[in-house]
Scaffold this motif. Sequence first.
Motif, PDB file in Angstrom:
ATOM      1  N   PHE A  47      47.134  46.166  41.717  1.00  0.00           N
ATOM      2  CA  PHE A  47      48.895  45.382  41.554  1.00  0.00           C
ATOM      3  C   PHE A  47      49.095  44.330  43.073  1.00  0.00           C
ATOM      4  N   ILE A  48      48.414  44.516  43.800  1.00  0.00           N
ATOM      5  CA  ILE A  48      49.118  43.187  44.616  1.00  0.00           C
ATOM      6  C   ILE A  48      47.919  41.580  43.830  1.00  0.00           C
ATOM      7  N   SER A  49      46.754  42.247  43.416  1.00  0.00           N
ATOM      8  CA  SER A  49      45.758  41.558  43.497  1.00  0.00           C
ATOM      9  C   SER A  49      46.954  40.128  42.025  1.00  0.00           C
ATOM     10  N   LYS A  50      47.832  41.138  41.202  1.00  0.00           N
ATOM     11  CA  LYS A  50      48.281  39.775  40.499  1.00  0.00           C
ATOM     12  C   LYS A  50      49.625  38.953  40.848  1.00  0.00           C
ATOM     13  N   ALA A  51      49.037  39.053  41.936  1.00  0.00           N
ATOM     14  CA  ALA A  51      50.153  37.578  42.405  1.00  0.00           C
ATOM     15  C   ALA A  51      49.775  36.717  41.952  1.00  0.00           C
ATOM     16  N   TRP A  52      48.525  36.671  42.585  1.00  0.00           N
ATOM     17  CA  TRP A  52      47.271  35.491  42.145  1.00  0.00           C
ATOM     18  C   TRP A  52      46.973  35.425  41.364  1.00  0.00           C
ATOM     19  N   VAL A  53      48.404  34.264  40.505  1.00  0.00           N
ATOM     20  CA  VAL A  53      48.150  33.874  38.776  1.00  0.00           C
ATOM     21  C   VAL A  53      46.879  32.321  37.994  1.00  0.00           C
ATOM     22  N   TRP A  54      46.464  32.122  39.463  1.00  0.00           N
ATOM     23  CA  TRP A  54      45.722  31.177  39.011  1.00  0.00           C
ATOM     24  C   TRP A  54      43.845  31.549  38.861  1.00  0.00           C
ATOM     25  N   GLU A  55      42.899  30.647  38.372  1.00  0.00           N
ATOM     26  CA  GLU A  55      42.019  31.398  37.541  1.00  0.00           C
ATOM     27  C   GLU A  55      41.231  31.071  39.012  1.00  0.00           C
ATOM     28  N   TRP A  56      40.897  29.792  39.322  1.00  0.00           N
ATOM     29  CA  TRP A  56      40.280  29.527  41.039  1.00  0.00           C
ATOM     30  C   TRP A  56      40.600  30.528  42.486  1.00  0.00           C
ATOM     31  N   GLY A  57      40.126  30.473  43.010  1.00  0.00           N
ATOM     32  CA  GLY A  57      39.641  31.980  44.146  1.00  0.00           C
ATOM     33  C   GLY A  57      40.054  32.870  43.783  1.00  0.00           C
ATOM     34  N   SER A  58      40.336  33.586  42.627  1.00  0.00           N
ATOM     35  CA  SER A  58      41.118  35.193  41.985  1.00  0.00           C
ATOM     36  C   SER A  58      40.005  35.352  43.043  1.00  0.00           C
ATOM     37  N   GLU A  59      39.009  35.562  42.653  1.00  0.00           N
ATOM     38  CA  GLU A  59      37.966  36.572  43.240  1.00  0.00           C
ATOM     39  C   GLU A  59      38.103  36.982  44.075  1.00  0.00           C
ATOM     40  N   GLY A  60      37.923  35.967  45.272  1.00  0.00           N
ATOM     41  CA  GLY A  60      38.237  36.873  46.748  1.00  0.00           C
ATOM     42  C   GLY A  60      39.348  36.861  46.996  1.00  0.00           C
ATOM     43  N   PHE A  61      40.611  36.136  46.280  1.00  0.00           N
ATOM     44  CA  PHE A  61      42.219  36.864  46.027  1.00  0.00           C
ATOM     45  C   PHE A  61      41.494  38.743  46.063  1.00  0.00           C
ATOM     46  N   ARG A  62      41.344  38.872  45.580  1.00  0.00           N
ATOM     47  CA  ARG A  62      40.973  40.028  44.866  1.00  0.00           C
ATOM     48  C   ARG A  62      40.839  41.328  45.556  1.00  0.00           C
ATOM     49  N   LYS A  63      39.546  40.063  46.262  1.00  0.00           N
ATOM     50  CA  LYS A  63      38.141  41.564  47.448  1.00  0.00           C
ATOM     51  C   LYS A  63      39.532  41.448  48.699  1.00  0.00           C
ATOM     52  N   PHE A  64      40.327  40.255  49.196  1.00  0.00           N
ATOM     53  CA  PHE A  64      41.762  40.407  50.098  1.00  0.00           C
ATOM     54  C   PHE A  64      42.309  41.253  49.883  1.00  0.00           C
ATOM     55  N   SER A  65      43.312  41.560  47.977  1.00  0.00           N
ATOM     56  CA  SER A  65      43.788  42.660  48.201  1.00  0.00           C
ATOM     57  C   SER A  65      43.214  44.196  48.159  1.00  0.00           C
ATOM     58  N   ASP A  66      41.975  44.429  47.700  1.00  0.00           N
ATOM     59  CA  ASP A  66      41.717  45.377  47.904  1.00  0.00           C
ATOM     60  C   ASP A  66      41.803  45.788  49.526  1.00  0.00           C
ATOM     61  N   ILE A  67      41.076  44.685  50.787  1.00  0.00           N
ATOM     62  CA  ILE A  67      41.303  44.800  51.472  1.00  0.00           C
ATOM     63  C   ILE A  67      43.145  45.718  52.222  1.00  0.00           C
ATOM     64  N   LEU A  68      44.024  44.483  51.790  1.00  0.00           N
ATOM     65  CA  LEU A  68      44.669  44.825  52.187  1.00  0.00           C
ATOM     66  C   LEU A  68      45.939  46.187  51.555  1.00  0.00           C
ATOM     67  N   GLY A  69      45.250  46.706  50.169  1.00  0.00           N
ATOM     68  CA  GLY A  69      45.366  47.920  49.746  1.00  0.00           C
ATOM     69  C   GLY A  69      45.183  48.589  50.911  1.00  0.00           C
ATOM     70  N   SER A  70      43.995  49.025  51.697  1.00  0.00           N
ATOM     71  CA  SER A  70      43.362  49.879  52.301  1.00  0.00           C
ATOM     72  C   SER A  70      44.136  50.184  53.520  1.00  0.00           C
ATOM     73  N   LEU A  71      44.647  48.508  54.077  1.00  0.00           N
ATOM     74  CA  LEU A  71      45.325  48.320  54.956  1.00  0.00           C
ATOM     75  C   LEU A  71      46.777  49.326  55.134  1.00  0.00           C
ATOM     76  N   LEU A  72      47.276  49.061  53.942  1.00  0.00           N
ATOM     77  CA  LEU A  72      48.876  49.771  53.455  1.00  0.00           C
ATOM     78  C   LEU A  72      48.771  51.360  53.526  1.00  0.00           C
TER      79      LEU A  72
END
Length: 247
Positions: A56-81
Amino acid sequence: MFKNIFRGLKAYGGTLKLISQLGLWKYFGVPILISILTAVTIGFFAYGLGDNIGGFISKAWVWEWGSEGFRKFSDILGSLLIIAFGLILYKHIIMALSAPFMSPVSEKIEAHLLGEQHVHRNTTFSAQLWRGVRINVRNLMMEILFTIPLLLLSLIPVLNIITSILLFLVQAYYAGFGNMDYTLERHYNYDSSLKFVRNHSGVAMGNGIIFMFMLFIPIVGIILVLPLSVTAATTETVRLINTTENK
């Protein structure tokens, strides 16, 4: 503040000996069961929801570039939440539901420290449960109010080191608050208890710091967290009440 935090930490010394001396282990059976069941339930939901929140958090990143890295970051943030809110829910659930069982423990410790004639008891099982629910629902709302902005600030590099410490201390304060109230409910009404804990916030934080650290000890932590933290909080709260009343 730091002196009072140390007092809250120091109060844990000798808790195991005092519990055994007064034969209090029998009172912890139901609270320990509540603690285990609550931890397992929250852990089950956290395991299943972590990836969903990250997605859900990863959807905030609308660009193609860096999407994979942001998804990993989103998973970490989701776990922290999940971890942050899981710990918040866990401690308030167990402290609220355990109130009728912890209040007698607190009473026996106070009677041991001051003598039976100093113990003021005018509550029932249902009154203790309602008091525990009321205090912990209030504390839950306040804690979430502080936690959300701190989690948002944790997205900022470097600053997230400070916010992580603050998040831990906020959780520690409200954990200590709940543990102290098992004694306060015999002496003060709702509003007076809030004021008392605010005036001794360092002691509450010190008690809660050990409480929070114990939750990171597998199995043993969730079994011993209430017996040790409630005993420590009671001994220090009784001392503070006695000091206040004798001024």
